[in-house]
Design an enzyme around this catalytic site. Structure first.
Site, mmCIF file in Angstrom:
data_model
loop_
_atom_site.group_PDB
_atom_site.id
_atom_site.type_symbol
_atom_site.label_atom_id
_atom_site.label_comp_id
_atom_site.label_asym_id
_atom_site.label_seq_id
_atom_site.Cartn_x
_atom_site.Cartn_y
_atom_site.Cartn_z
ATOM 1 N N PRO A 1 -3.922 -7.671 -6.866
ATOM 2 C CA PRO A 1 -5.212 -7.104 -7.284
ATOM 3 C C PRO A 1 -5.313 -5.659 -6.799
ATOM 4 C CG PRO A 1 -5.505 -9.194 -6.122
ATOM 5 C CD PRO A 1 -4.085 -8.779 -5.929
ATOM 6 N N GLU A 2 -5.616 -4.750 -7.705
ATOM 7 C CA GLU A 2 -5.787 -3.357 -7.322
ATOM 8 C C GLU A 2 -7.283 -3.038 -7.295
ATOM 9 O OE1 GLU A 2 -3.077 -0.386 -8.281
ATOM 10 O OE2 GLU A 2 -1.572 -1.710 -9.128
#
Ligand SMILES: [Zn+2]
Length: 275
Positions: free
Chosen positions: A2-3
């Site tokens: 997840p960014e």
């Protein structure tokens, strides 16, 4: 992994579900995350109201009257809202049980974290995990001048300087490649050699790339599920260069190149992006 856009999308989603609500129980099924979940946490948080759901870098910050809970999704974590009667599945390690719903942390690789910062320890900015973080990309102080000052004298490639996170947080591998394409900058150029006008372009490109990802409900993780329970849109579908090696550049038609920098894949157009 997840960014920043996924974490911010998650924050917005869970904010609507848990802020102002009373946490009845914190259920920890598996405390062995990147760092152990503090064993006293369930007792500390029983019947406590969530005052705010904030974010710093990729840390979600759940604020209570007596402290802040830090939640990191690691490599593979996701948070989603589930009904009170939904049985946990494999890798569902932590539940926040409210009167109306459960917020459930799913993390197969367990690189995520659930930690606690008591109010008496002072401002959360002083937490050891947060002190070295760069400025937020949507902070008004973040602009070309800021980047230029941060890059000054650095021989490291600009792509890697972005990934390092000390100049600006939240520009992970996908967004670094995409932003450099938008700004027309070769990812191999030394950070210290990026001129001030090009830093202006890059700062604007970073904001635009992250905004697009947020608008599409950004997800870079195959099994990511948004806080609403809906699967996230795959940002990579709209990518200009990321994971498009050999395919024609959307601007000039030249095949996109893939190189490895610091053990991470970088994608770029050898014609549109200049040193
Ligand atoms: Zn091109």
């Amino acid at each position: 992994m997840p960014e920043l856009p996924e974490v911010e999308t998650t924050r917005r989603g869970i904010d609507a579900v848990i802020t102002g609500q009373t946490l009845r129980h914190l259920v920890v099924r598996e405390p062995r995350m990147r760092w152990p979940v503090p064993p006293e946490l369930p007792a500390l948080l029983t019947d406590r109201v969530v005052l705010e759901c904030a974010r710093r870098g990729k840390y979600l910050l759940l604020r209570f009257e007596h402290g802040i809970q830090l939640v990191h999704l690691g490599m593979s974590g996701s948070l989603r809202r589930v009904p009170l009667d939904e049985a946990p599945r494999k890798h569902d390690h932590v539940d926040w049980v409210f009167d109306h719903a459960i917020l459930r942390l799913h993390d197969p690789r367990r690189f995520g974290a659930v930690l606690w910062h008591p109010a008496q320890d002072g401002p959360i900015e002083a937490h050891p995990l947060l002190t070295s973080l760069g400025i937020e990309p949507f902070d008004p102080r973040f602009d070309g001048k800021w980047l230029h000052d941060q890059f000054r004298g650095r021989a490291m490639a600009v792509k890697q300087a972005l990934l390092a996170g000390s100049a600006v947080v939240g520009v992970g591998n996908i967004y670094a490649s995409e932003s450099l394409f938008r700004a027309g900058i070769d990812p191999r150029l030394a950070a210290g050699k990026v001129s001030r006008p090009r830093c202006d372009k890059l700062a604007a490109a970073i904001r635009a790339t992250l905004t697009d990802a947020l608008d599409s409900g950004g997800s870079t993780l195959r099994d990511y599920v948004g806080a609403s329970g809906e699967p996230g849109a795959y940002f990579t579908i709209h990518a200009a260069v990321y994971e498009r090696a050999g395919q024609p550049c959307r601007v000039c038609g030249t095949p996109i190149r893939r190189i490895v920098q610091g053990q991470r894949a970088t994608y770029f157009c050898p014609v549109c992006q200049r040193r």
